[in-house]
Design a protein around this motif. Structure first.
Motif, PDB file in Angstrom:
ATOM      1  N   HIS A   1      24.454  14.090 -17.838  1.00 53.50           N
ATOM      2  CA  HIS A   1      23.856  12.995 -18.601  1.00 53.50           C
ATOM      3  C   HIS A   1      22.513  12.618 -17.974  1.00 53.50           C
ATOM      4  N   THR A   2      21.655  12.037 -18.785  1.00 52.96           N
ATOM      5  CA  THR A   2      20.374  11.525 -18.285  1.00 52.96           C
ATOM      6  C   THR A   2      20.389  10.002 -18.366  1.00 52.96           C
ATOM      7  N   SER A   3      20.132   9.353 -17.241  1.00 50.96           N
ATOM      8  CA  SER A   3      20.052   7.891 -17.194  1.00 50.96           C
ATOM      9  C   SER A   3      18.736   7.501 -16.532  1.00 50.96           C
ATOM     10  N   ALA A   4      18.404   6.221 -16.647  1.00 51.44           N
ATOM     11  CA  ALA A   4      17.122   5.782 -16.084  1.00 51.44           C
ATOM     12  C   ALA A   4      17.225   4.390 -15.471  1.00 51.44           C
ATOM     13  N   ALA A   5      16.313   4.111 -14.565  1.00 50.44           N
ATOM     14  CA  ALA A   5      16.179   2.778 -13.977  1.00 50.44           C
ATOM     15  C   ALA A   5      14.694   2.519 -13.763  1.00 50.44           C
ATOM     16  N   THR A   6      14.309   1.265 -13.922  1.00 53.77           N
ATOM     17  CA  THR A   6      12.904   0.893 -13.745  1.00 53.77           C
ATOM     18  C   THR A   6      12.719   0.202 -12.402  1.00 53.77           C
ATOM     19  N   VAL A   7      11.697   0.632 -11.678  1.00 49.79           N
ATOM     20  CA  VAL A   7      11.363   0.002 -10.391  1.00 49.79           C
ATOM     21  C   VAL A   7      10.042  -0.738 -10.547  1.00 49.79           C
ATOM     22  N   MET A   8      10.048  -2.015 -10.182  1.00 51.99           N
ATOM     23  CA  MET A   8       8.808  -2.799 -10.175  1.00 51.99           C
ATOM     24  C   MET A   8       8.509  -3.200  -8.734  1.00 51.99           C
ATOM     25  N   VAL A   9       7.265  -3.073  -8.333  1.00 49.50           N
ATOM     26  CA  VAL A   9       6.848  -3.442  -6.980  1.00 49.50           C
ATOM     27  C   VAL A   9       5.763  -4.507  -7.108  1.00 49.50           C
ATOM     28  N   LEU A  10       6.126  -5.742  -6.784  1.00 45.78           N
ATOM     29  CA  LEU A  10       5.196  -6.865  -6.955  1.00 45.78           C
ATOM     30  C   LEU A  10       4.622  -7.278  -5.609  1.00 45.78           C
ATOM     31  N   PRO A  11       3.283  -7.295  -5.474  1.00 51.85           N
ATOM     32  CA  PRO A  11       2.707  -7.776  -4.210  1.00 51.85           C
ATOM     33  C   PRO A  11       3.042  -9.251  -4.041  1.00 51.85           C
ATOM     34  N   GLU A  12       3.499  -9.607  -2.856  1.00 49.57           N
ATOM     35  CA  GLU A  12       3.927 -10.989  -2.635  1.00 49.57           C
ATOM     36  C   GLU A  12       2.709 -11.902  -2.549  1.00 49.57           C
ATOM     37  N   ALA A  13       2.684 -12.889  -3.423  1.00 47.88           N
ATOM     38  CA  ALA A  13       1.536 -13.794  -3.481  1.00 47.88           C
ATOM     39  C   ALA A  13       1.754 -14.988  -2.564  1.00 47.88           C
ATOM     40  N   GLU A  14       0.734 -15.305  -1.791  1.00 48.35           N
ATOM     41  CA  GLU A  14       0.792 -16.515  -0.958  1.00 48.35           C
ATOM     42  C   GLU A  14       0.476 -17.722  -1.842  1.00 48.35           C
TER      43      GLU A  14
ATOM     44  N   GLY B   1       0.810  -1.224   0.000  1.00 49.82           N
ATOM     45  CA  GLY B   1       0.000   0.000   0.000  1.00 49.82           C
ATOM     46  C   GLY B   1       0.834   1.260   0.000  1.00 49.82           C
ATOM     47  N   THR B   2       2.084   1.150   0.471  1.00 52.13           N
ATOM     48  CA  THR B   2       3.002   2.296   0.513  1.00 52.13           C
ATOM     49  C   THR B   2       3.929   2.314  -0.701  1.00 52.13           C
ATOM     50  N   LEU B   3       4.589   1.176  -0.960  1.00 52.15           N
ATOM     51  CA  LEU B   3       5.622   1.141  -1.998  1.00 52.15           C
ATOM     52  C   LEU B   3       5.071   1.061  -3.425  1.00 52.15           C
ATOM     53  N   LYS B   4       3.777   0.768  -3.582  1.00 49.10           N
ATOM     54  CA  LYS B   4       3.212   0.669  -4.944  1.00 49.10           C
ATOM     55  C   LYS B   4       3.366   1.985  -5.712  1.00 49.10           C
ATOM     56  N   PHE B   5       3.465   3.105  -4.979  1.00 48.38           N
ATOM     57  CA  PHE B   5       3.610   4.412  -5.626  1.00 48.38           C
ATOM     58  C   PHE B   5       4.983   4.592  -6.277  1.00 48.38           C
ATOM     59  N   GLU B   6       5.918   3.706  -5.954  1.00 50.09           N
ATOM     60  CA  GLU B   6       7.290   3.829  -6.461  1.00 50.09           C
ATOM     61  C   GLU B   6       7.505   3.088  -7.785  1.00 50.09           C
ATOM     62  N   ALA B   7       6.508   2.359  -8.237  1.00 48.87           N
ATOM     63  CA  ALA B   7       6.663   1.569  -9.467  1.00 48.87           C
ATOM     64  C   ALA B   7       6.636   2.465 -10.703  1.00 48.87           C
ATOM     65  N   GLY B   8       7.620   2.285 -11.577  1.00 45.64           N
ATOM     66  CA  GLY B   8       7.688   3.068 -12.812  1.00 45.64           C
ATOM     67  C   GLY B   8       9.131   3.389 -13.161  1.00 45.64           C
ATOM     68  N   VAL B   9       9.327   4.289 -14.103  1.00 46.30           N
ATOM     69  CA  VAL B   9      10.668   4.657 -14.551  1.00 46.30           C
ATOM     70  C   VAL B   9      11.164   5.878 -13.768  1.00 46.30           C
ATOM     71  N   HIS B  10      12.329   5.731 -13.155  1.00 45.71           N
ATOM     72  CA  HIS B  10      12.974   6.818 -12.409  1.00 45.71           C
ATOM     73  C   HIS B  10      14.137   7.326 -13.261  1.00 45.71           C
ATOM     74  N   ARG B  11      14.259   8.633 -13.362  1.00 45.80           N
ATOM     75  CA  ARG B  11      15.278   9.229 -14.238  1.00 45.80           C
ATOM     76  C   ARG B  11      16.229  10.083 -13.404  1.00 45.80           C
ATOM     77  N   VAL B  12      17.531  10.021 -13.735  1.00 44.19           N
ATOM     78  CA  VAL B  12      18.513  10.845 -13.024  1.00 44.19           C
ATOM     79  C   VAL B  12      19.250  11.745 -14.012  1.00 44.19           C
ATOM     80  N   GLN B  13      19.466  12.975 -13.606  1.00 39.09           N
ATOM     81  CA  GLN B  13      20.232  13.933 -14.419  1.00 39.09           C
ATOM     82  C   GLN B  13      21.412  14.407 -13.574  1.00 39.09           C
ATOM     83  N   ARG B  14      22.629  14.021 -13.975  1.00 40.20           N
ATOM     84  CA  ARG B  14      23.825  14.411 -13.233  1.00 40.20           C
ATOM     85  C   ARG B  14      25.074  14.171 -14.085  1.00 40.20           C
ATOM     86  N   VAL B  15      26.201  14.678 -13.592  1.00 40.89           N
ATOM     87  CA  VAL B  15      27.488  14.450 -14.263  1.00 40.89           C
ATOM     88  C   VAL B  15      28.007  13.090 -13.800  1.00 40.89           C
ATOM     89  N   PRO B  16      28.130  12.115 -14.706  1.00 38.04           N
ATOM     90  CA  PRO B  16      28.603  10.786 -14.294  1.00 38.04           C
ATOM     91  C   PRO B  16      30.054  10.820 -13.811  1.00 38.04           C
TER      92      PRO B  16
END
Length: 358
Positions: free
Chosen positions: A196-209, A172-187
């Motif tokens: 430079h602009t780089s990106a990382a994808t965050v997936m938040v999967l509810p744990e299934a019993e 209920g809290t971490l589901k808001f973090e799912a999606g593409v996160h982008r960073v803009q900085r000097v590598p």
């Protein structure tokens, strides 16, 4: 409102009686469901007590004021009435929000996957930054994190990392973090000082019993291999790492974090169940998103949700147009201020949808 709260109290009494019945205790699935319902109802029953105390105080104060025979009591009654009148609307809003049916997924634990996207080595470093941000955030919430699998980047960070988070209302809290996160900085590797602009994808999967998703053994191919460490060296010579392939969907889950083959297999099955469960959930969220205008709860997993701009020290959440000039604290785990704003937007929308029931 009191009528609705009385119905809640009635159900609370029923559930309180049910969870001590022997046949319920032996039925794990039913027992877990009822325990969760008991906890949610208990919060509402406590608010009902507050509500009744407040309305009783108002009624008592009004009676004293109407009588008017005791000047000292009259002054106290006026103060009591003013306090109750100020507190009641706030309490009513809290109760309205609590009366909106909760998403049953919200209480689940999660599997978080962070994958480096465009940007080469810098994307892997950023994926490592996000991993550190979330593990620090989870620690501040009192949640437990456990690494499942990872593939390190050549210059640090991760090409991909998976970890499990257990605690209260994690999805209920971490589901808001799912999606593409982008960073803009000097590598670190940039000699000219260019951003430079780089990106990382965050997936938040509810744990299934196990009772959420049934996996047929014949549908899973199991491969065992040696765990590998940094630089690709073999951590041990036993085939303790496990890779599962779900043949019907082609989904793959693996775990090499534990020394025991059995524990790795258990964790890998947990990830596979969560991925299969997430497939179904994604379909449902897309349907819900079609009904809602809000970007916050949309089912689009590939949407760019947030930018971390280092030169300006700012973080922007594109879904609600929120910009905060507090990058260092946020990247060090202080994500709650963003999640609170996202929750507020979603809850406001839910309140609008549910307004006709009040």
């Amino acid at each position: 409102m009191l009528d609705k709260l009385n119905i809640v109290k009635q159900r609370f009494d029923e559930v309180s009686d049910l969870i001590i019945q022997p046949d319920i205790i032996t039925d794990q699935k039913r027992y877990v469901q009822l325990n969760k319902e008991y906890k949610d109802l208990k919060n509402l029953v406590d608010k009902r007590s507050e509500y009744m105390t407040l309305t009783d105080n108002m009624k008592e104060a009004e009676e004293i004021i109407a009588d008017g025979s005791d000047p000292e009591m009259l002054e106290m009654a006026k103060m009591q009435l003013d306090e109750a009148k100020a507190a009641l609307p706030i309490l009513e809003e809290e109760i309205k929000l609590m009366l909106i049916p909760k998403d049953p997924e919200d209480a689940k634990n999660v599997v978080v996957e962070i994958r480096a996207g465009t940007g080469g080595d810098e994307a892997s470093i950023f994926a490592g930054d996000l991993y550190r941000m979330y593990t620090k955030y989870c620690e501040s919430k009192g949640w437990r994190t456990s690494t499942i699998d990872f593939s390190e980047g050549t210059s640090g960070g991760f090409k991909e990392v998976q970890f499990e988070v257990t605690g209260e209302d994690v999805y209920g809290t971490l589901k808001f973090e799912a999606g593409v996160h982008r960073v803009q900085r000097v590598p670190q590797t940039e000699t000219q000082g260019r951003v430079h602009t780089s990106a990382a994808t965050v997936m938040v999967l509810p744990e299934a019993e196990e009772f959420d998703v049934q996996i047929e053994p014949k549908d899973v191919r199991i491969d065992f291999f040696c765990s590998s460490g940094p630089g690709g060296q073999s951590v041990n010579t036993t085939y303790s790492a496990v890779r599962l392939t779900h043949v019907p969907t082609g989904l793959v889950a693996q775990c090499q974090d534990q020394k025991s083959q059995h524990k790795n297999k258990e964790k890998a099955f947990k990830v596979l169940r969560s991925r299969l469960y997430d497939l179904e959930l994604a379909k449902k969220q897309e349907e819900d998103a079609a009904k809602r205008s809000s970007q916050v709860s949309s089912g689009d997993r590939s949407a760019k949700i947030r930018t971390y701009n280092y030169p300006q020290g700012r973080v922007t959440d594109h879904r609600i147009g929120l910009t905060l000039y507090d990058l260092q604290n946020i990247i060090n785990g202080d994500v709650q201020k963003i999640i609170d704003e996202l929750m507020l937007v979603e809850n406001t929308e839910k309140m609008k949808e549910a307004s006709e029931i009040f």
